[in-house]
Scaffold this motif. Sequence first.
Motif, PDB file in Angstrom:
ATOM      1  N   ALA A 120     -30.021 -68.148  10.091  1.00  0.00           N
ATOM      2  CA  ALA A 120     -29.469 -69.474  10.372  1.00  0.00           C
ATOM      3  C   ALA A 120     -28.583 -69.924   9.222  1.00  0.00           C
ATOM      4  O   ALA A 120     -28.673 -69.407   8.100  1.00  0.00           O
ATOM      5  CB  ALA A 120     -30.617 -70.472  10.572  1.00  0.00           C
ATOM      6  N   PRO A 121     -27.701 -70.895   9.459  1.00  0.00           N
ATOM      7  CA  PRO A 121     -26.777 -71.352   8.403  1.00  0.00           C
ATOM      8  C   PRO A 121     -27.492 -71.774   7.114  1.00  0.00           C
ATOM      9  O   PRO A 121     -27.025 -71.512   6.019  1.00  0.00           O
ATOM     10  CB  PRO A 121     -26.065 -72.539   9.060  1.00  0.00           C
ATOM     11  N   GLY A 122     -28.641 -72.396   7.213  1.00  0.00           N
ATOM     12  CA  GLY A 122     -29.372 -72.824   6.015  1.00  0.00           C
ATOM     13  C   GLY A 122     -30.110 -71.692   5.334  1.00  0.00           C
ATOM     14  O   GLY A 122     -30.534 -71.828   4.193  1.00  0.00           O
ATOM     15  N   GLY A 123     -30.290 -70.566   6.017  1.00  0.00           N
ATOM     16  CA  GLY A 123     -30.984 -69.427   5.439  1.00  0.00           C
ATOM     17  C   GLY A 123     -32.491 -69.470   5.596  1.00  0.00           C
ATOM     18  O   GLY A 123     -33.165 -68.463   5.429  1.00  0.00           O
ATOM     19  N   ILE A 124     -33.058 -70.631   5.916  1.00  0.00           N
ATOM     20  CA  ILE A 124     -34.503 -70.790   6.060  1.00  0.00           C
ATOM     21  C   ILE A 124     -34.787 -71.628   7.303  1.00  0.00           C
ATOM     22  O   ILE A 124     -34.151 -72.666   7.524  1.00  0.00           O
ATOM     23  CB  ILE A 124     -35.125 -71.462   4.822  1.00  0.00           C
ATOM     24  N   THR A 125     -35.724 -71.173   8.092  1.00  0.00           N
ATOM     25  CA  THR A 125     -36.172 -71.928   9.263  1.00  0.00           C
ATOM     26  C   THR A 125     -37.681 -72.099   9.184  1.00  0.00           C
ATOM     27  O   THR A 125     -38.384 -71.230   8.649  1.00  0.00           O
ATOM     28  CB  THR A 125     -35.823 -71.201  10.565  1.00  0.00           C
ATOM     29  N   PRO A 126     -38.205 -73.214   9.700  1.00  0.00           N
ATOM     30  CA  PRO A 126     -39.660 -73.403   9.674  1.00  0.00           C
ATOM     31  C   PRO A 126     -40.348 -72.577  10.753  1.00  0.00           C
ATOM     32  O   PRO A 126     -39.855 -72.481  11.884  1.00  0.00           O
ATOM     33  CB  PRO A 126     -39.817 -74.902   9.934  1.00  0.00           C
ATOM     34  N   LYS A 127     -41.458 -71.985  10.395  1.00  0.00           N
ATOM     35  CA  LYS A 127     -42.281 -71.267  11.364  1.00  0.00           C
ATOM     36  C   LYS A 127     -43.596 -72.005  11.515  1.00  0.00           C
ATOM     37  O   LYS A 127     -44.230 -72.363  10.532  1.00  0.00           O
ATOM     38  CB  LYS A 127     -42.540 -69.834  10.898  1.00  0.00           C
ATOM     39  N   MET A 128     -44.008 -72.225  12.753  1.00  0.00           N
ATOM     40  CA  MET A 128     -45.213 -73.004  13.023  1.00  0.00           C
ATOM     41  C   MET A 128     -46.325 -72.100  13.532  1.00  0.00           C
ATOM     42  O   MET A 128     -46.080 -71.177  14.316  1.00  0.00           O
ATOM     43  CB  MET A 128     -44.922 -74.105  14.043  1.00  0.00           C
ATOM     44  N   GLN A 129     -47.530 -72.372  13.069  1.00  0.00           N
ATOM     45  CA  GLN A 129     -48.702 -71.600  13.458  1.00  0.00           C
ATOM     46  C   GLN A 129     -49.861 -72.557  13.720  1.00  0.00           C
ATOM     47  O   GLN A 129     -50.212 -73.373  12.865  1.00  0.00           O
ATOM     48  CB  GLN A 129     -49.087 -70.611  12.351  1.00  0.00           C
ATOM     49  N   ARG A 130     -50.441 -72.470  14.903  1.00  0.00           N
ATOM     50  CA  ARG A 130     -51.588 -73.295  15.234  1.00  0.00           C
ATOM     51  C   ARG A 130     -52.833 -72.737  14.558  1.00  0.00           C
ATOM     52  O   ARG A 130     -53.088 -71.530  14.570  1.00  0.00           O
ATOM     53  CB  ARG A 130     -51.815 -73.335  16.742  1.00  0.00           C
ATOM     54  N   LEU A 131     -53.615 -73.600  13.941  1.00  0.00           N
ATOM     55  CA  LEU A 131     -54.843 -73.190  13.264  1.00  0.00           C
ATOM     56  C   LEU A 131     -56.027 -73.963  13.827  1.00  0.00           C
ATOM     57  O   LEU A 131     -55.890 -75.131  14.244  1.00  0.00           O
ATOM     58  CB  LEU A 131     -54.737 -73.431  11.753  1.00  0.00           C
ATOM     59  N   ASN A 132     -57.175 -73.331  13.782  1.00  0.00           N
ATOM     60  CA  ASN A 132     -58.414 -73.922  14.274  1.00  0.00           C
ATOM     61  C   ASN A 132     -59.389 -74.074  13.111  1.00  0.00           C
ATOM     62  O   ASN A 132     -59.697 -73.102  12.412  1.00  0.00           O
ATOM     63  CB  ASN A 132     -59.021 -73.034  15.372  1.00  0.00           C
ATOM     64  N   VAL A 133     -59.875 -75.284  12.893  1.00  0.00           N
ATOM     65  CA  VAL A 133     -60.783 -75.551  11.774  1.00  0.00           C
ATOM     66  C   VAL A 133     -62.147 -74.920  12.063  1.00  0.00           C
ATOM     67  O   VAL A 133     -62.822 -75.285  13.034  1.00  0.00           O
ATOM     68  CB  VAL A 133     -60.941 -77.063  11.535  1.00  0.00           C
ATOM     69  N   VAL A 134     -62.552 -73.970  11.209  1.00  0.00           N
ATOM     70  CA  VAL A 134     -63.841 -73.299  11.382  1.00  0.00           C
ATOM     71  C   VAL A 134     -64.779 -73.544  10.206  1.00  0.00           C
ATOM     72  O   VAL A 134     -65.932 -73.102  10.234  1.00  0.00           O
ATOM     73  CB  VAL A 134     -63.641 -71.771  11.574  1.00  0.00           C
ATOM     74  N   GLY A 135     -64.313 -74.229   9.163  1.00  0.00           N
ATOM     75  CA  GLY A 135     -65.164 -74.478   8.011  1.00  0.00           C
ATOM     76  C   GLY A 135     -64.559 -75.484   7.060  1.00  0.00           C
ATOM     77  O   GLY A 135     -63.339 -75.716   7.060  1.00  0.00           O
ATOM     78  N   VAL A 136     -65.412 -76.104   6.257  1.00  0.00           N
ATOM     79  CA  VAL A 136     -64.992 -77.077   5.249  1.00  0.00           C
ATOM     80  C   VAL A 136     -65.755 -76.762   3.964  1.00  0.00           C
ATOM     81  O   VAL A 136     -66.968 -76.538   3.996  1.00  0.00           O
ATOM     82  CB  VAL A 136     -65.276 -78.531   5.686  1.00  0.00           C
ATOM     83  N   PHE A 137     -65.024 -76.744   2.832  1.00  0.00           N
ATOM     84  CA  PHE A 137     -65.678 -76.506   1.542  1.00  0.00           C
ATOM     85  C   PHE A 137     -65.482 -77.706   0.624  1.00  0.00           C
ATOM     86  O   PHE A 137     -64.561 -78.509   0.801  1.00  0.00           O
ATOM     87  CB  PHE A 137     -65.132 -75.233   0.868  1.00  0.00           C
ATOM     88  N   LYS A 138     -66.365 -77.823  -0.340  1.00  0.00           N
ATOM     89  CA  LYS A 138     -66.258 -78.875  -1.355  1.00  0.00           C
ATOM     90  C   LYS A 138     -66.540 -78.261  -2.707  1.00  0.00           C
ATOM     91  O   LYS A 138     -67.665 -77.851  -2.996  1.00  0.00           O
ATOM     92  CB  LYS A 138     -67.252 -80.009  -1.082  1.00  0.00           C
ATOM     93  N   VAL A 139     -65.503 -78.203  -3.540  1.00  0.00           N
ATOM     94  CA  VAL A 139     -65.643 -77.676  -4.891  1.00  0.00           C
ATOM     95  C   VAL A 139     -65.914 -78.794  -5.881  1.00  0.00           C
ATOM     96  O   VAL A 139     -66.614 -78.623  -6.867  1.00  0.00           O
ATOM     97  CB  VAL A 139     -64.373 -76.889  -5.292  1.00  0.00           C
TER      98      VAL A 139
END
Length: 415
Positions: A176-195
């Motif tokens: 593309a003219p700008g050289g960079i295009t956004p790519k989108m990926q759907r994610l599913n939350v399977v865990g949460v951490f707390k450091v």
Amino acid sequence: MFRPLSIFIGSRYTRAKRRNHFISFISLTSMIGLSLGVLAMIMVLSVMNGFQREMSNRILGMVPHAVIAGDGQPVADWQTLAEKLEGHSGVLGAAPITQLEGMLSFKGSMQPIEIKGIDPGAEERVSILGSKMIAGKIGDLRPGESGVILGLMTARRFGLKLGDNLTLIVPELSDAPGGITPKMQRLNVVGVFKVGAELDGSLAMIHRADAARILRWQPDQVEGVRVRLADLYRAPEVAAELAAELGSGYRAEDWSLTQGSLFSAMKMEKTMIGLLLLLIVAVAAFNIIATLIMVVADKRADIAILRTLGMTPRQIMAIFMVQGSIIGLTGTLIGTVLGVLGALNVSALVSWLEKVTGQHIFSSDVYFISTLPSELRLEDVLLVTMAALVLSFLATLYPAWRAAQTQPAEALRYE
């Protein structure tokens, strides 16, 4: 038991009740001030050591100590590479890793995020992620299912729970003219951490195969292998050794490139606070000057008599140096003992205060840690003690010199 005359008289002056109670009061306040200064220095330095230890364990337990990556190319046979790295004496564990940067989007809200593609089976060898999970588990990351493990701050910011879907946006090179295009990926939350650190709001984990798919690599390809080191403070040196042993085609990165500024700032902060607290000790130590000057003025007749009996100016000087040193030594020892006891029990003291007042001094909702950590180090105790003793000794020199300059005839003229 034989004692030099100067030590005998100096210690006797310290024990004797003075006719001038104001001098006794100033001497006592000098001793108390010195004790409080030493107490404060030992406790504060121990608490700062505790904070540094907690931050090291939490942050450096999550971020890679070092990463050996392909030089411009993904690594295909990461298992063989991991075995070679684990053969090094300074390496405790190795696991594959792929690192991405992008944006998370959920219902119109967005935030930057650092994504790490990991292997759930090997991750426990190099990080503390498994012990910090508060929802889900690492094994819930499965290839091809687009699962993601988020930090607690990120989950709270978006109001996410297990099973929710969100979008990951990563930049991708294109024609593309700008050289960079956004790519989108759907994610599913399977865990949460707390450091309990900033990583709770800036880090997320996905399966390495999903990371490879996002980057259009083969499923078994990864960016490199992260290693856990026996001595993490030798990370730059060990990482360079590992890359050199593997030869060309590999590059090394270590935690000092990404987190080094944080720990340098913590070290600088400890140094500056230590210097500021040392000023308190110095003020208390140099109060000994005022005490001894008044003692010298009060004992002018005694000094004159001792001189007429044959004592030399050096012996007179030693008398008051002994007296001041006893004050400094007593105050320093009391402060050291109380400081050590306080540093060893500061967490229990804070818990007791919270129980008595009913208020949480370190609320987990506000601070990353809910207790006041403390780590007492022998080198800190010795440094503080020696500094207080040296300052106390230096404070005795001028008054003792003034006493040695006393002329017997002049001192006895009006007696």
